[in-house]
Design an enzyme around this catalytic site. Structure first.
Site, PDB file in Angstrom:
ATOM      1  N   ARG A  26       0.828  -1.216   0.000  1.00 57.47           N
ATOM      2  CA  ARG A  26       0.000   0.000   0.000  1.00 57.47           C
ATOM      3  C   ARG A  26       0.854   1.255   0.000  1.00 57.47           C
ATOM      4  O   ARG A  26       0.581   2.200  -0.755  1.00 57.47           O
ATOM      5  CB  ARG A  26      -0.934  -0.018   1.217  1.00 57.47           C
ATOM      6  CG  ARG A  26      -2.084  -1.028   1.049  1.00 57.47           C
ATOM      7  CD  ARG A  26      -2.632  -1.443   2.386  1.00 57.47           C
ATOM      8  NE  ARG A  26      -3.844  -2.233   2.282  1.00 57.47           N
ATOM      9  CZ  ARG A  26      -3.887  -3.547   2.099  1.00 57.47           C
ATOM     10  NH1 ARG A  26      -2.775  -4.245   1.957  1.00 57.47           N
ATOM     11  NH2 ARG A  26      -5.053  -4.191   2.040  1.00 57.47           N
ATOM     12  N   GLY A  93      -1.369 -11.734  -5.433  1.00 60.40           N
ATOM     13  CA  GLY A  93      -2.765 -11.327  -5.582  1.00 60.40           C
ATOM     14  C   GLY A  93      -2.962  -9.875  -5.182  1.00 60.40           C
ATOM     15  O   GLY A  93      -3.757  -9.149  -5.788  1.00 60.40           O
ATOM     16  N   SER A 165     -12.960  -8.809   1.634  1.00 61.56           N
ATOM     17  CA  SER A 165     -11.623  -8.882   1.038  1.00 61.56           C
ATOM     18  C   SER A 165     -10.990  -7.508   1.070  1.00 61.56           C
ATOM     19  O   SER A 165     -11.487  -6.563   0.451  1.00 61.56           O
ATOM     20  CB  SER A 165     -11.715  -9.384  -0.408  1.00 61.56           C
ATOM     21  OG  SER A 165     -10.526  -9.047  -1.097  1.00 61.56           O
ATOM     22  N   GLN A 167      -8.241  -6.772  -0.261  1.00 57.90           N
ATOM     23  CA  GLN A 167      -7.665  -6.452  -1.578  1.00 57.90           C
ATOM     24  C   GLN A 167      -8.711  -5.784  -2.462  1.00 57.90           C
ATOM     25  O   GLN A 167      -8.419  -4.803  -3.153  1.00 57.90           O
ATOM     26  CB  GLN A 167      -7.172  -7.732  -2.252  1.00 57.90           C
ATOM     27  CG  GLN A 167      -5.958  -8.330  -1.553  1.00 57.90           C
ATOM     28  CD  GLN A 167      -5.524  -9.661  -2.147  1.00 57.90           C
ATOM     29  OE1 GLN A 167      -6.207 -10.225  -3.000  1.00 57.90           O
ATOM     30  NE2 GLN A 167      -4.399 -10.164  -1.688  1.00 57.90           N
ATOM     31  N   ASP A 313      -5.077 -15.561   6.797  1.00 63.61           N
ATOM     32  CA  ASP A 313      -3.715 -15.953   6.395  1.00 63.61           C
ATOM     33  C   ASP A 313      -3.052 -16.867   7.424  1.00 63.61           C
ATOM     34  O   ASP A 313      -2.047 -17.510   7.121  1.00 63.61           O
ATOM     35  CB  ASP A 313      -2.841 -14.711   6.183  1.00 63.61           C
ATOM     36  CG  ASP A 313      -3.234 -13.949   4.920  1.00 63.61           C
ATOM     37  OD1 ASP A 313      -3.896 -14.549   4.042  1.00 63.61           O
ATOM     38  OD2 ASP A 313      -2.872 -12.768   4.807  1.00 63.61           O
ATOM     39  N   LYS A 340      -6.734 -19.101  -2.431  1.00 61.86           N
ATOM     40  CA  LYS A 340      -5.478 -18.408  -2.113  1.00 61.86           C
ATOM     41  C   LYS A 340      -4.379 -18.934  -3.045  1.00 61.86           C
ATOM     42  O   LYS A 340      -4.683 -19.547  -4.060  1.00 61.86           O
ATOM     43  CB  LYS A 340      -5.130 -18.610  -0.636  1.00 61.86           C
ATOM     44  CG  LYS A 340      -6.122 -17.937   0.319  1.00 61.86           C
ATOM     45  CD  LYS A 340      -6.047 -16.433   0.225  1.00 61.86           C
ATOM     46  CE  LYS A 340      -7.041 -15.749   1.117  1.00 61.86           C
ATOM     47  NZ  LYS A 340      -7.107 -14.313   0.879  1.00 61.86           N
ATOM     48  N   ARG A 344      -5.861 -23.886   0.152  1.00 57.88           N
ATOM     49  CA  ARG A 344      -5.191 -24.126   1.444  1.00 57.88           C
ATOM     50  C   ARG A 344      -5.947 -25.110   2.337  1.00 57.88           C
ATOM     51  O   ARG A 344      -5.383 -25.583   3.313  1.00 57.88           O
ATOM     52  CB  ARG A 344      -4.943 -22.796   2.166  1.00 57.88           C
ATOM     53  CG  ARG A 344      -3.807 -22.020   1.526  1.00 57.88           C
ATOM     54  CD  ARG A 344      -3.456 -20.757   2.279  1.00 57.88           C
ATOM     55  NE  ARG A 344      -2.311 -20.116   1.632  1.00 57.88           N
ATOM     56  CZ  ARG A 344      -2.012 -18.833   1.738  1.00 57.88           C
ATOM     57  NH1 ARG A 344      -2.764 -18.030   2.473  1.00 57.88           N
ATOM     58  NH2 ARG A 344      -0.955 -18.339   1.124  1.00 57.88           N
ATOM     59  N   ARG A 386       2.901 -19.821   2.648  1.00 60.35           N
ATOM     60  CA  ARG A 386       2.392 -20.067   4.000  1.00 60.35           C
ATOM     61  C   ARG A 386       2.299 -21.567   4.317  1.00 60.35           C
ATOM     62  O   ARG A 386       2.380 -21.962   5.469  1.00 60.35           O
ATOM     63  CB  ARG A 386       1.045 -19.370   4.201  1.00 60.35           C
ATOM     64  CG  ARG A 386       1.166 -17.842   4.088  1.00 60.35           C
ATOM     65  CD  ARG A 386       0.012 -17.101   4.716  1.00 60.35           C
ATOM     66  NE  ARG A 386      -0.108 -15.761   4.170  1.00 60.35           N
ATOM     67  CZ  ARG A 386       0.649 -14.724   4.510  1.00 60.35           C
ATOM     68  NH1 ARG A 386       1.590 -14.854   5.410  1.00 60.35           N
ATOM     69  NH2 ARG A 386       0.476 -13.544   3.948  1.00 60.35           N
TER      70      ARG A 386
HETATM   71  C1  S3P Z   1      -4.455  -8.962   1.905  1.00 58.65           C
HETATM   72  C2  S3P Z   1      -5.739  -9.394   2.032  1.00 58.65           C
HETATM   73  C3  S3P Z   1      -6.108 -10.802   2.147  1.00 58.65           C
HETATM   74  C4  S3P Z   1      -4.899 -11.666   2.493  1.00 58.65           C
HETATM   75  C5  S3P Z   1      -3.698 -11.337   1.670  1.00 58.65           C
HETATM   76  C6  S3P Z   1      -3.307  -9.892   1.861  1.00 58.65           C
HETATM   77  C7  S3P Z   1      -4.203  -7.510   1.817  1.00 58.65           C
HETATM   78  O1  S3P Z   1      -6.617 -11.247   0.909  1.00 58.65           O
HETATM   79  O2  S3P Z   1      -5.213 -13.036   2.352  1.00 58.65           O
HETATM   80  O3  S3P Z   1      -2.602 -12.164   2.043  1.00 58.65           O
HETATM   81  O4  S3P Z   1      -3.043  -7.075   1.974  1.00 58.65           O
HETATM   82  O5  S3P Z   1      -5.164  -6.761   1.596  1.00 58.65           O
HETATM   83  P1  S3P Z   1      -8.171 -11.026   0.504  1.00 58.65           P
HETATM   84  O6  S3P Z   1      -8.383  -9.585   0.336  1.00 58.65           O
HETATM   85  O7  S3P Z   1      -8.330 -11.776  -0.784  1.00 58.65           O
HETATM   86  O8  S3P Z   1      -8.947 -11.632   1.617  1.00 58.65           O
END
Ligand code: S3P
Length: 428
Positions: A26, A93, A165, A167, A313, A340, A344, A386
């Site tokens: 970020r 991701g 989420s 993200q 996570d 993921k 997992r 992980r």
């Molecule tokens: C993350 C959000 C999570 C997490 C990933 C990092 C982030 O994913 O599993 O390792 O930094 O915003 P999701 O947004 O898909 O839940």
């Protein structure tokens, strides 16, 4: 790469871990669209956060990075330029989903791809809201990377996230920075709020009321000096190692303790873990402190509902820990785990089985009965960082030497993992 792991009678000492992955992504992205030079200290060392830097460089952002120090000369909201080739998000991701929010608003087109694992991860979750804002995005089979993002002027939206989420929330809020007016996202369960905190640090207006977050478009984002705390999700492996091995006491220094991440500590303490945080301070709006952990017998527990989102996570290593507890561990509402870096639920159960630990697979979780022991085994990371680290912890408590295939996967978030683990393990 193959690693051999000998059992450890205990773990002890003091360690410092790499910078938080979520916060590093970020800071780098926001710094690139801010004005002025942002200096980031303790930037994450993992490959994922370096994929983000490489993508930003390809978009014309100048930066210097040496070890964990990164200086980024921001281009302002309107200063990015088209990349000469495909952007490569690697295994990350976070890179593809969060950066897409910025790419969607550019007056040029981009193509962003990643490795084999990323090519199987669903992107409709970001494509839908971005399309609503006015972007045109094409994906393989309408849902998988590579993404072709045809940027355009965006309109603000009020979006109800179908899944919790961070993200996706970040993607929409980043896109909202470029739209005139207020863009809101409402989450079904609270997810990590590093984006909200970081945007405020850079000077954006972000309001959080309940589970609704609103960003005001076209802010002036100003460069900052920023410090990234150590990653609590990386600390989870060492917490588990210390909890498991009798006689262990470990101090993990300078860890990020943001309340939207620290459910892990509450959950462990609730099961009987001896964990102390002698002091905390706030840096750049994020809580930071040392964690002291001692070997503890744990009761076991249930992870479900909003807690699942908060621990998402950490579930692989909690499953390992769960096998040794009094009552075992039940995980529900965790269908997200299946999409993921690997599925997992499958990869955890597969490796537990190889170590002689029984567990039941559920469509959206697992049941790991307690009072079990780890047998030395040969297991696999399946290319997932992980999974590699969670089972390295199990191997420390096995009845002989274990072998892990694909150990290099740990580098995605934690290249120094094996060295750090060897440094605290007492093999005597
Ligand atoms: C993350 C959000 C999570 C997490 C990933 C990092 C982030 O994913 O599993 O390792 O930094 O915003 P999701 O947004 O898909 O839940």
């Amino acid at each position: 790469m193959q690693k051999r792991i000998a059992p450890a009678s205990s773990v002890s000492g003091g360690i410092r871990l790499p910078g938080d992955k979520s916060i590093s992504h970020r800071y780098a992205m926001i710094a690139s669209i801010a004005s002025g030079e942002t200096r980031i200290h303790n930037y994450a060392t993992g490959a994922d956060c370096h994929s983000t830097l490489a993508c930003l460089r390809a978009l014309g952002v100048e930066m210097e990075s040496s070890g964990t120090e990164v200086a980024i000369r921001g281009k302002g909201l309107d200063g990015l330029r088209a990349a000469a080739a495909d952007l490569d998000a690697g295994n990350s991701g976070s890179t593809i989903r969060m950066l897409s929010g910025i790419l969607a608003a550019q007056p040029f087109s981009s193509r962003i791809a990643g490795d084999e694992s990323l090519a199987r991860r669903p992107m409709q979750r970001i494509m839908r809201p971005l399309a609503e804002m006015g972007a045109r995005i094409r994906a393989r089979e309408d849902k998988y990377p590579p993404l072709e993002i045809h940027g355009s002027p965006l309109r603000p939206i009020d979006y109800a996230l179908p899944v919790a989420s961070a993200q996706v929330k970040t993607c929409v809020l980043f896109a909202g920075l470029f739209a005139e007016g207020a863009t809101s996202v409402t989450e079904p369960a609270r997810s990590r709020d590093h984006t909200e905190i970081a945007l405020r640090e850079f000077g954006a207006e972000v309001a959080s009321v309940g589970r609704r977050i609103t960003v005001t478009g076209r802010p002036s984002l100003a460069a900052r000096e920023l410090f990234v705390p150590s990653d609590l999700s990386s600390a989870a492996f060492f917490l588990a190692a210390a909890l498991l091995a009798p006689g262990s006491e470990l101090t993990i220094r300078g860890v990020g303790l943001n309340p939207t991440r620290s459910a892990l500590l509450d959950f462990l303490i609730g099961m009987g873990a001896k964990i102390r945080i002698p002091e905390m301070e706030s840096r750049n709006g994020e809580l930071v402190g040392d964690i002291v952990v001692e070997h503890s017998g744990l009761r076991g527990g249930v992870i479900e509902g909003p807690l699942t989102a908060a621990l998402i996570d950490e579930i692989p290593v909690l499953a390992v820990l769960g096998a040794t507890t009094e009552e075992g561990l039940i995980v529900k509402d965790a269908a997200e785990l299946r999409i993921k870096e690997t599925d997992r639920i499958r990869t955890v159960i597969d490796n537990l089985g190889r170590m002689g630990v029984q567990a039941e697979e559920l469509p959206d979780g697992m049941i790991v009965p307690g009072r079990q022991q780890f047998r030395a085994a040969r297991f696999d990371s399946f290319g997932d960082h992980r999974i590699a680290m969670a089972f390295a912890v199990a191997a420390l408590r096995a009845d002989g030497e274990s072998v892990i295939d694909g150990a290099e996967a740990a580098s995605v978030s934690f290249p120094e993992f094996w060295e750090t683990l060897a440094g605290i393990a007492d093999n005597g």
